[in-house]
Design an enzyme around this catalytic site. Structure first.
Site, PDB file in Angstrom:
ATOM      1  N   ALA A  74       0.832  -1.202   0.000  1.00  0.00           N
ATOM      2  CA  ALA A  74       0.000   0.000   0.000  1.00  0.00           C
ATOM      3  C   ALA A  74       0.866   1.250   0.000  1.00  0.00           C
ATOM      4  CB  ALA A  74      -0.941  -0.008   1.201  1.00  0.00           C
ATOM      5  N   GLY A  75       1.637   1.397  -1.081  1.00  0.00           N
ATOM      6  CA  GLY A  75       2.444   2.589  -1.264  1.00  0.00           C
ATOM      7  C   GLY A  75       1.639   3.672  -1.947  1.00  0.00           C
ATOM      8  N   ALA A  76       2.257   4.395  -2.868  1.00  0.00           N
ATOM      9  CA  ALA A  76       1.591   5.544  -3.483  1.00  0.00           C
ATOM     10  C   ALA A  76       0.347   5.124  -4.266  1.00  0.00           C
ATOM     11  CB  ALA A  76       2.570   6.291  -4.379  1.00  0.00           C
ATOM     12  N   ILE A  77       0.486   4.150  -5.144  1.00  0.00           N
ATOM     13  CA  ILE A  77      -0.662   3.694  -5.935  1.00  0.00           C
ATOM     14  C   ILE A  77      -1.591   2.845  -5.078  1.00  0.00           C
ATOM     15  CG2 ILE A  77      -1.344   2.084  -7.772  1.00  0.00           C
ATOM     16  CD1 ILE A  77      -0.644   4.786  -8.869  1.00  0.00           C
ATOM     17  N   LYS A 130       1.348   1.573 -22.925  1.00  0.00           N
ATOM     18  CA  LYS A 130       2.094   2.186 -21.819  1.00  0.00           C
ATOM     19  C   LYS A 130       3.577   1.839 -21.895  1.00  0.00           C
ATOM     20  CE  LYS A 130       2.164   3.180 -16.943  1.00  0.00           C
ATOM     21  NZ  LYS A 130       1.702   2.864 -15.587  1.00  0.00           N
ATOM     22  N   SER A 143       9.766   6.633 -12.363  1.00  0.00           N
ATOM     23  CA  SER A 143       9.874   5.813 -11.150  1.00  0.00           C
ATOM     24  C   SER A 143      11.225   5.108 -11.088  1.00  0.00           C
ATOM     25  CB  SER A 143       8.739   4.788 -11.109  1.00  0.00           C
ATOM     26  OG  SER A 143       8.782   3.945 -12.248  1.00  0.00           O
ATOM     27  N   GLU A 146      13.389  -1.487 -11.645  1.00  0.00           N
ATOM     28  CA  GLU A 146      12.400  -2.441 -12.150  1.00  0.00           C
ATOM     29  C   GLU A 146      12.465  -2.485 -13.682  1.00  0.00           C
ATOM     30  OE1 GLU A 146       7.634  -3.178 -11.324  1.00  0.00           O
ATOM     31  OE2 GLU A 146       8.348  -1.170 -11.772  1.00  0.00           O
TER      32      GLU A 146
END
Length: 321
Positions: free
Chosen positions: A8-11, A204, A273, A285
């Site tokens: 449960a980070g930013a997104i 994307k 990111s 990543e």
């Protein structure tokens, strides 16, 4: 409906807060000062669309949550292989795993009508470790078009975008997708169920595959990369090679390279990111974003020379982190 947000980070916290606002039973799985602040005063979302607060349950122990209907994965893809012990307590027979990831997902060839059906992409799913942790029959794809950041523990700054496109690997418009989509919409987000989510993945990826590694190698923002004419040409070539690989796999994103570049320029002095991870000393990543497409180029016979050069340079940088 019961949803666990694992990572449960930013997104993840943004999605969890929106679902909680819609009346869904939400459990956030987080850690550190961010978790402590959420436990103390909930999640506060600061957004140009209007600020709001939510107080969902938060924990660092998935076993405390128990089985849920949907697991929303907010983890980076390079942590998926180790996620099995965290995911297992959250599963019942019909639990879905909705992975909000960049790049090529581990389920990409699952259920697809293709000569490559069920091919395992080693750079994404090394030795089948991700498939073992996250069974493909539970997977629902998710392409994120929202930009958020943790402004401070417990505070999520929403920058732009509210779209989370989801879809089954098989292309079916399933009841489980529809259920989750309706909850997201009720929480104020856009969540179309796409019959061909792979198009969204490549759309994307066209930006991520070029801007993410180049930003890390040069420390430049997205606008800075576009302004530099020679680097802009490298981006264009990487996008062309990516579209070639996608076409060889039967996917044809309906957007021009110039339009994709224009979207990146509008992002302004935004750090990707990947660059943010680099600056924090975290592993980048890039396996699912860049190395996977090079592997798919090998699989389909695409040359992809620019992708291969940038992948080699970025991989060397990653080994130093």
């Amino acid at each position: 409906m019961k949803v666990a947000v694992l990572g449960a980070g930013a997104i993840g916290a943004y999605v969890g807060a929106a679902l909680h606002r819609a009346g869904v039973e939400v459990h956030l799985v987080a850690r550190g000062p961010h978790l402590e602040k959420i436990r103390e005063s909930g999640v506060r979302v600061v957004s140009p669309r209007g600020d709001f607060e939510a107080r969902p349950h938060a924990t660092d122990d998935p076993a405390e949550v128990g089985p849920v209907d949907h697991v929303f994965l907010g983890l980076k893809a390079n942590r998926y292989a180790e996620a099995g012990p965290m995911v297992k307590p959250l599963l019942h027979d019909d639990t879905t795993i909705i992975a909000a990831q960049n790049g090529i997902p581990w389920w990409y060839f699952h259920g697809i009508e293709s000569r490559y059906r069920d091919y395992r992409i080693n750079s994404v799913d090394p030795g089948g470790a991700v498939s073992a942790a996250l069974p493909v029959d539970r997977a629902i794809g998710c392409v994120v078009y929202a930009a958020t950041e943790i402004a401070s523990p417990g505070v999520i700054k929403h920058l732009e975008g509210t779209r989370f496109s989801i879809g089954e690997p098989t292309g079916e418009i399933s009841s489980r997708c529809t259920e989750f989509s309706q909850a997201m919409i009720a929480g104020g987000l856009k969540c179309p169920v796409e019959p061909d989510l792979r198009k969204d993945i490549w759309l994307k990826l066209m930006g991520n595959i070029a801007f993410n590694p180049i930003s890390a190698l040069t420390r430049a923002t997205m606008a800075g990369i576009c302004r530099h004419l020679d680097t802009r040409e490298v981006v264009i070539q990487m996008m062309r090679e990516t579209l070639d690989v996608a076409a060889r796999l039967g996917s044809h994103p309906e957007i021009s390279i110039e339009r994709r570049l224009a979207g990146a320029e509008r992002a302004g002095e935004h750090k990707t990111s990947t660059l943010q991870d680099l600056e924090k000393g975290k592993p980048m990543e890039l396996d699912v974003i860049l190395r996977a497409v090079v592997e798919l180029a090998d699989l389909t016979g695409a040359e992809a020379p620019t992708l291969r050069v940038v992948a080699a340079l970025a991989d060397l940088l990653n080994t130093k982190l």
